[in-house]
Design a protein around this motif. Structure first.
Motif: not given
Length: 174
Positions: A6-10, A20-23, A27-29, A165-172
């Protein structure tokens, strides 16, 4: 049945832009990998041309009516019951707490469900007493139960400094 996110987007920008282009790209992937996503927007998105376009392309889009945090959690939980997601992904902070609560409830019901907070552009906040309390509750306590994704290393640094918490965080990268 396919695994569901579920993508919850405000989001209510005048144009779909990169968000929207990224989502759409995701979606295709996801489809190729046996997953599906359900796009949930707050009602501020109504009337936007990009939302109409999503509908016309057959995307699974739902509108979440505005309300208190408690009512938002209830509304999200209705969608969770309908869609059976294993990932709840919030974009922009409006849905962070409801996503966390929804994942907790889903797990309590015996399903495996993860909460993901997507931290977009880093912003500086005034370090007031109330901000410190809010950050302690949201980021240091509740944040232990979610995964966090930042769109830049600077954004992650800012949020870690505030308590995520840094241990459960990532950069994309965005």
């Amino acid at each position: 049945m396919k695994n569901t996110i579920l993508q919850l987007c405000d989001y209510a920008g005048p144009y779909g832009g990169n968000f929207i282009a990224s989502l759409n790209c995701l979606d295709a992937i996801l489809e190729e990998s046996g997953w599906r996503q359900v796009w949930i927007f707050s009602e501020i998105a109504l009337g936007k041309s990009w939302l109409d376009e999503l509908y016309s392309h057959g995307k699974n889009v739902k509108i979440l009516r505005a309300g208190s945090v408690v009512q938002t959690i209830k509304n999200i939980n209705k969608i969770i019951a309908e869609e059976s997601p294993c990932i709840l992904h919030s974009h922009f902070d409006t849905f962070d707490i409801p996503v966390w609560a929804g994942a907790k409830l889903r797990n309590f019901q015996g399903y495996k469900c993860s909460a993901v907070w997507h931290m977009h552009t880093p912003f500086l906040v005034k370090r007031s007493f109330s901000r410190l309390i809010k950050d302690a509750i949201k980021l240091k306590i509740i944040g232990k139960g979610v995964f966090s994704i930042a769109v830049s290393s600077g954004g992650l640094k800012t949020m870690v400094e505030r308590g995520i918490p840094v241990k459960k965080s990532s950069v994309i990268l965005n």
